[in-house]
Design a protein around this motif. Structure first.
Motif, PDB file in Angstrom:
ATOM      1  N   UNK A   1       0.782  -0.998   0.066  1.00  0.00           N
ATOM      2  CA  UNK A   1       0.181   0.060  -0.069  1.00  0.00           C
ATOM      3  C   UNK A   1       0.785   1.160  -0.130  1.00  0.00           C
ATOM      4  N   UNK A   2       0.768   2.054  -0.904  1.00  0.00           N
ATOM      5  CA  UNK A   2       1.593   3.286  -1.045  1.00  0.00           C
ATOM      6  C   UNK A   2       0.939   4.604  -0.227  1.00  0.00           C
ATOM      7  N   UNK A   3       1.591   4.842   0.648  1.00  0.00           N
ATOM      8  CA  UNK A   3       1.197   6.261   1.643  1.00  0.00           C
ATOM      9  C   UNK A   3       0.653   7.306   0.614  1.00  0.00           C
ATOM     10  N   UNK A   4      -0.287   8.031   1.402  1.00  0.00           N
ATOM     11  CA  UNK A   4      -0.762   9.383   0.755  1.00  0.00           C
ATOM     12  C   UNK A   4       0.334  10.439   0.322  1.00  0.00           C
ATOM     13  N   UNK A   5       1.458  10.589   1.176  1.00  0.00           N
ATOM     14  CA  UNK A   5       2.320  11.489   1.048  1.00  0.00           C
ATOM     15  C   UNK A   5       3.845  10.756   1.396  1.00  0.00           C
ATOM     16  N   UNK A  40       8.738   7.902   4.724  1.00  0.00           N
ATOM     17  CA  UNK A  40       7.149   8.009   4.981  1.00  0.00           C
ATOM     18  C   UNK A  40       7.145   8.841   6.118  1.00  0.00           C
ATOM     19  N   UNK A  41       5.637   9.064   6.629  1.00  0.00           N
ATOM     20  CA  UNK A  41       5.150   9.923   7.801  1.00  0.00           C
ATOM     21  C   UNK A  41       5.980   9.217   9.068  1.00  0.00           C
ATOM     22  N   UNK A  42       5.789   8.031   9.143  1.00  0.00           N
ATOM     23  CA  UNK A  42       6.229   7.131  10.233  1.00  0.00           C
ATOM     24  C   UNK A  42       7.892   7.043  10.356  1.00  0.00           C
ATOM     25  N   UNK A  43       8.495   7.187   9.257  1.00  0.00           N
ATOM     26  CA  UNK A  43      10.125   7.253   9.114  1.00  0.00           C
ATOM     27  C   UNK A  43      10.621   8.774   9.440  1.00  0.00           C
ATOM     28  N   UNK A  63       5.271  15.249  -0.506  1.00  0.00           N
ATOM     29  CA  UNK A  63       5.336  14.938  -2.040  1.00  0.00           C
ATOM     30  C   UNK A  63       4.131  13.883  -2.199  1.00  0.00           C
ATOM     31  N   UNK A  64       3.592  13.842  -3.288  1.00  0.00           N
ATOM     32  CA  UNK A  64       2.526  12.870  -3.852  1.00  0.00           C
ATOM     33  C   UNK A  64       3.369  11.708  -4.445  1.00  0.00           C
TER      34      UNK A  64
END
Length: 121
Positions: A1-5, A40-43, A63-64
């Protein structure tokens, strides 16, 4: 699943150069490695702590990933976690927002909101 941003942390001066050029070719580490490093946001918090500790005048660039096409690859890095790497310049049309990433009183970077990058429980 690709993150939103996905996110890039960059010095403000380097980002101003990218805006003037109409694209972001990467920071020195990106140019050395041959791709632009993202998180990612989590990283992102760990990335800031590990690679940008104590640095001020930084920006958090959202970034998208869907706008980056096949030049974006997810590759193992820290502890085998998959990180987004862009094997092309970043076109500014893929950027959704840019916000300051200042240092807080405790010396850590102050992300846009307290829950940024945390896993929901």
């Amino acid at each position: 699943m690709t993150p939103e941003l996905i996110y890039k942390i960059a010095p403000a001066a380097l980002w101003r150069e990218a805006q003037a050029a109409g694209r972001f070719d990467g920071a020195p580490v990106d140019l050395t490695d041959g791709y632009i490093h993202f998180s990612t946001a989590a990283q992102a918090r760990e990335t800031a702590a590990k690679h940008f500790a104590g640095q001020d005048d930084l920006l958090l660039i959202a970034v998208d990933p869907g706008a980056l096409g096949q030049a974006l690859r997810w590759e193992p890095s820290r502890g085998g976690a998959l990180f987004p790497h862009l094997y092309a310049p970043l076109g500014l049309d893929a950027v959704r927002w840019v916000r300051p990433l200042p240092l807080s009183a405790d010396g850590r970077h102050a992300f846009p909101e307290p829950s940024f990058g945390e896993n929901p429980t």
